[in-house]
Design a protein around this motif. Sequence first.
Motif, PDB file in Angstrom:
ATOM      1  N   VAL A  64       0.857  -1.181   0.000  1.00 14.39           N
ATOM      2  CA  VAL A  64       0.000   0.000   0.000  1.00 14.39           C
ATOM      3  C   VAL A  64       0.894   1.232   0.000  1.00 14.39           C
ATOM      4  O   VAL A  64       1.714   1.411   0.902  1.00 14.39           O
ATOM      5  N   ARG A  65       0.730   2.048  -1.022  1.00 14.60           N
ATOM      6  CA  ARG A  65       1.553   3.251  -1.140  1.00 14.60           C
ATOM      7  C   ARG A  65       0.893   4.414  -0.406  1.00 14.60           C
ATOM      8  O   ARG A  65      -0.244   4.782  -0.688  1.00 14.60           O
ATOM      9  N   GLN A  66       1.638   5.007   0.506  1.00 14.37           N
ATOM     10  CA  GLN A  66       1.159   6.207   1.188  1.00 14.37           C
ATOM     11  C   GLN A  66       1.402   7.433   0.305  1.00 14.37           C
ATOM     12  O   GLN A  66       2.457   7.549  -0.320  1.00 14.37           O
ATOM     13  N   PRO A  67       0.447   8.374   0.269  1.00  8.61           N
ATOM     14  CA  PRO A  67       0.618   9.594  -0.524  1.00  8.61           C
ATOM     15  C   PRO A  67       1.499  10.590   0.231  1.00  8.61           C
ATOM     16  O   PRO A  67       1.015  11.591   0.778  1.00  8.61           O
ATOM     17  N   VAL A  68       2.806  10.331   0.242  1.00 14.15           N
ATOM     18  CA  VAL A  68       3.719  11.078   1.102  1.00 14.15           C
ATOM     19  C   VAL A  68       3.709  12.571   0.776  1.00 14.15           C
ATOM     20  O   VAL A  68       3.688  13.416   1.681  1.00 14.15           O
ATOM     21  N   ARG A  69       3.736  12.906  -0.512  1.00  9.71           N
ATOM     22  CA  ARG A  69       3.731  14.321  -0.886  1.00  9.71           C
ATOM     23  C   ARG A  69       2.455  15.003  -0.394  1.00  9.71           C
ATOM     24  O   ARG A  69       2.496  16.113   0.151  1.00  9.71           O
ATOM     25  N   ASP A  70       1.313  14.344  -0.564  1.00  7.36           N
ATOM     26  CA  ASP A  70       0.048  14.932  -0.124  1.00  7.36           C
ATOM     27  C   ASP A  70       0.009  15.094   1.393  1.00  7.36           C
ATOM     28  O   ASP A  70      -0.534  16.067   1.915  1.00  7.36           O
ATOM     29  N   ILE A  71       0.582  14.126   2.107  1.00  5.92           N
ATOM     30  CA  ILE A  71       0.647  14.226   3.567  1.00  5.92           C
ATOM     31  C   ILE A  71       1.446  15.460   3.974  1.00  5.92           C
ATOM     32  O   ILE A  71       1.052  16.227   4.856  1.00  5.92           O
ATOM     33  N   ALA A  72       2.594  15.659   3.317  1.00  2.00           N
ATOM     34  CA  ALA A  72       3.435  16.815   3.643  1.00  2.00           C
ATOM     35  C   ALA A  72       2.717  18.125   3.337  1.00  2.00           C
ATOM     36  O   ALA A  72       2.717  19.051   4.152  1.00  2.00           O
ATOM     37  N   VAL A  73       2.095  18.204   2.172  1.00  2.00           N
ATOM     38  CA  VAL A  73       1.398  19.433   1.778  1.00  2.00           C
ATOM     39  C   VAL A  73       0.268  19.746   2.750  1.00  2.00           C
ATOM     40  O   VAL A  73       0.099  20.898   3.193  1.00  2.00           O
ATOM     41  N   GLU A  74      -0.519  18.751   3.102  1.00  2.00           N
ATOM     42  CA  GLU A  74      -1.652  18.974   3.995  1.00  2.00           C
ATOM     43  C   GLU A  74      -1.192  19.341   5.407  1.00  2.00           C
ATOM     44  O   GLU A  74      -1.772  20.208   6.063  1.00  2.00           O
ATOM     45  N   ALA A  75      -0.130  18.701   5.886  1.00  2.00           N
ATOM     46  CA  ALA A  75       0.379  19.004   7.220  1.00  2.00           C
ATOM     47  C   ALA A  75       0.875  20.446   7.297  1.00  2.00           C
ATOM     48  O   ALA A  75       0.581  21.166   8.263  1.00  2.00           O
ATOM     49  N   VAL A  76       1.624  20.877   6.292  1.00  2.00           N
ATOM     50  CA  VAL A  76       2.139  22.252   6.294  1.00  2.00           C
ATOM     51  C   VAL A  76       0.987  23.240   6.135  1.00  2.00           C
ATOM     52  O   VAL A  76       1.002  24.333   6.734  1.00  2.00           O
ATOM     53  N   ARG A  77      -0.023  22.882   5.345  1.00  2.00           N
ATOM     54  CA  ARG A  77      -1.189  23.765   5.207  1.00  2.00           C
ATOM     55  C   ARG A  77      -1.860  23.991   6.559  1.00  2.00           C
ATOM     56  O   ARG A  77      -2.221  25.128   6.902  1.00  2.00           O
ATOM     57  N   LEU A  78      -2.009  22.934   7.336  1.00  2.00           N
ATOM     58  CA  LEU A  78      -2.617  23.078   8.657  1.00  2.00           C
ATOM     59  C   LEU A  78      -1.745  23.926   9.581  1.00  2.00           C
ATOM     60  O   LEU A  78      -2.244  24.757  10.346  1.00  2.00           O
ATOM     61  N   LEU A  79      -0.420  23.710   9.518  1.00  2.00           N
ATOM     62  CA  LEU A  79       0.480  24.525  10.341  1.00  2.00           C
ATOM     63  C   LEU A  79       0.375  25.997   9.968  1.00  2.00           C
ATOM     64  O   LEU A  79       0.284  26.870  10.841  1.00  2.00           O
ATOM     65  N   GLU A  80       0.417  26.266   8.677  1.00  2.00           N
ATOM     66  CA  GLU A  80       0.349  27.656   8.232  1.00  2.00           C
ATOM     67  C   GLU A  80      -0.983  28.293   8.635  1.00  2.00           C
ATOM     68  O   GLU A  80      -1.041  29.472   8.986  1.00  2.00           O
ATOM     69  N   ARG A  81      -2.032  27.498   8.589  1.00  2.00           N
ATOM     70  CA  ARG A  81      -3.347  28.008   8.995  1.00  2.00           C
ATOM     71  C   ARG A  81      -3.340  28.388  10.469  1.00  2.00           C
ATOM     72  O   ARG A  81      -3.859  29.439  10.860  1.00  2.00           O
ATOM     73  N   ARG A  82      -2.757  27.533  11.303  1.00  2.00           N
ATOM     74  CA  ARG A  82      -2.674  27.851  12.735  1.00  2.00           C
ATOM     75  C   ARG A  82      -1.817  29.090  12.966  1.00  2.00           C
ATOM     76  O   ARG A  82      -2.146  29.947  13.800  1.00  2.00           O
TER      77      ARG A  82
END
Length: 453
Positions: free
Chosen positions: A301-319
């Motif tokens: 099962v391939r994890q969407p690593v790039r999407d995980i990184a993008v979404e995590a940083v988006r949440l950080l930037e939002r906070r």
Amino acid sequence: MTPASDVTLRDVARASGYSVSTVSRVLAGSRPVGPAVARRVREAAEHLGYRPNQVARALRSRSTATVGLVLPQITNPFYPALVRELTHVLDERGRAVLLADCDDDPGKEAARIEALLARQVDALLVVPVDEHRSRPAVAAAAARVPLVLLDRSCGPGVADLVAVDNAAGMTLVLDHLAAQGRRRPCYIGADGTASAAVERRAAYEAGVASLPSAASGGPPLLALGDFSAAWGREAVDRLWDERERTSDPAPDAVVCGNDLIALGAIQRLRQLGVDVPGQVAVTGFDDIPPADLADPAVTTVRQPVRDIAVEAVRLLERRLADGHRAGRRSADGRPDDGRTIGARAADGRPADGRPTDDRPADGADAGGPPGAAPADAPGPGPDTPVARHAVRLAPHLVVRASTVSGPATGAGPLPGASGGAAPSRAAPAPRSAGSPPGAPSPQPSPLSSKAAQ
């Protein structure tokens, strides 16, 4: 020429013919200036070799432009790929990464988090060691700076979470094995309370219970240890020894909690003379680089690593943009559970067509855009709880030679993964960490408790 470390804004201002405040605006990009002015200032700075004083800038802006990243074990091949993507995404936003490894030790993890906070990082990204034992340090840090959990949870309401949908990934695996005619699977996974381990095991148990062979058989055959190749080898010995003692038919598929376990299992099966995949199919989870180099290469099962990184940083930037408000507790002392953004792919669609719960935690009407408060709601006050978000991203199944003979079918969502034709077998709704407390699940065989010792 003056050493670059000694060049100041005043020197650049003198060389360019503009004021210190204008030079500061150009080099910081804080306010627009004319293109001719900007060009002349930058040429002067380059000629003098000016380098900004990051310490002074941090004191003025109250921001170090750094993010702390805490990992449980850097030797796990999945994490370097995640670090790479996070570093790239943060660099695009002008932020640097301070990396800390805690050797799967919650005590070291707490110390690393405190050390990063002492260095005045603007935010934290954490892959927790353990859902329960990591919680105090993570919750305390989340009350001080924006914090996003990656890959693993620390329970509801503690911090924002971005992870793959483990239940959907395990459903893809079981659907694929069923389509290949496998009817006697077993599971090798990790013991303990790391949420990824718990979710994958729970999804396997729920899924395998619906196989036709489950009606006449006993409880699911499990072996639980850790996320290592060594455990994969040892678990194969235990499972095959158990089969010989009971005279039960040998498993025809080994479902592994991650790729390292799968690599060890394949190695030991081949040493025992077992044909993979002729007699036994083997699957992994994560799609680490060695999975494609194994003989046979591992279906995983391939994890969407790039999407995980993008979404995590988006949440950080939002906070950070919201001026991070520390997490609050409700009047009865319970932590705020916030809002869950369910299993969603990178384009925002629900993964696998499953429903998602986007309602506010307090059950209020969710009209308006996601995250918006009701029109008549008062503005946030100092005691307003911070809504926490759990983002689950859709995985892909990569089919390789460890489960099929002949050419592998390659990577990508199989039918039923993100729309398209229905899967070959009706997948049950896997029970994951979000299931109601007390939800029933098949009981593991005695082997699972023995293997955990």
